[in-house]
Design a protein around this motif. Structure first.
Motif, mmCIF file in Angstrom:
data_model
loop_
_atom_site.group_PDB
_atom_site.id
_atom_site.type_symbol
_atom_site.label_atom_id
_atom_site.label_comp_id
_atom_site.label_asym_id
_atom_site.label_seq_id
_atom_site.Cartn_x
_atom_site.Cartn_y
_atom_site.Cartn_z
ATOM 1 N N PHE A 15 -31.788 -68.459 -56.335
ATOM 2 C CA PHE A 15 -32.690 -67.605 -55.565
ATOM 3 C C PHE A 15 -33.054 -68.333 -54.282
ATOM 4 C CE2 PHE A 15 -33.121 -65.397 -59.494
ATOM 5 C CZ PHE A 15 -33.645 -64.140 -59.209
ATOM 6 N N GLY A 18 -38.833 -65.804 -52.905
ATOM 7 C CA GLY A 18 -39.772 -65.517 -53.980
ATOM 8 C C GLY A 18 -40.261 -66.715 -54.762
ATOM 9 N N TYR A 35 -38.615 -60.647 -64.152
ATOM 10 C CA TYR A 35 -38.563 -60.858 -62.701
ATOM 11 C C TYR A 35 -37.257 -60.339 -62.117
ATOM 12 C CZ TYR A 35 -39.064 -63.191 -58.171
ATOM 13 O OH TYR A 35 -39.165 -63.459 -56.830
ATOM 14 N N CYS A 39 -36.998 -57.592 -59.268
ATOM 15 C CA CYS A 39 -36.242 -57.783 -58.023
ATOM 16 C C CYS A 39 -35.285 -56.621 -57.790
ATOM 17 C CB CYS A 39 -35.467 -59.092 -58.059
ATOM 18 S SG CYS A 39 -36.488 -60.565 -57.890
ATOM 19 N N VAL A 43 -36.732 -55.340 -54.438
ATOM 20 C CA VAL A 43 -36.211 -56.134 -53.318
ATOM 21 C C VAL A 43 -34.931 -55.462 -52.837
ATOM 22 C CG1 VAL A 43 -35.360 -58.389 -52.572
ATOM 23 C CG2 VAL A 43 -37.226 -58.246 -54.251
ATOM 24 N N PHE A 46 -31.533 -57.311 -52.882
ATOM 25 C CA PHE A 46 -31.173 -57.992 -54.128
ATOM 26 C C PHE A 46 -29.999 -57.267 -54.771
ATOM 27 C CE2 PHE A 46 -31.676 -58.786 -58.714
ATOM 28 C CZ PHE A 46 -31.798 -60.168 -58.724
#
Length: 92
Positions: A15, A18, A35, A39, A43, A46
């Motif tokens: 990553f 974040g 998570y 994402c 996001v 992503f």
């Protein structure tokens, strides 16, 4: 406006954003698999490749991949491929 792309080709990719910046995708799945789902849903840039999704299924068989997750993943991959195609045609 350009969206930053956070492309994961392997679960060993890290990553770069974040609260888990610097952690591998595998590390995050071990620590907080929700998570990754967050994402995907929140996001924009992503993106997980099909190879990562295959690795998920083999290594994390208990990870629940919802239909919403899969739909979002499919749409993001399609968008990424379109953008790359447009970039390549613009370069020709």
């Amino acid at each position: 406006m350009t969206t930053t792309l956070y492309l994961f080709d392997h679960i060993s990719d890290k990553f770069t954003f974040g609260k888990y910046c610097g952690y591998t995708l595998s590390d995050v799945l071990d620590k907080n698999e929700e998570y990754v789902d967050w994402c995907m849903m929140n996001v924009e840039g992503f993106v997980l490749t099909d190879e990562v999704m295959d690795e998920f299924k083999k290594i994390y068989p208990d990870f629940i991949i919802s239909s919403a997750f899969l739909l979002k993943q499919t749409l993001k991959l399609q968008m990424m491929k379109r953008r790359m195609s447009m970039m390549m045609s613009g370069m020709a």
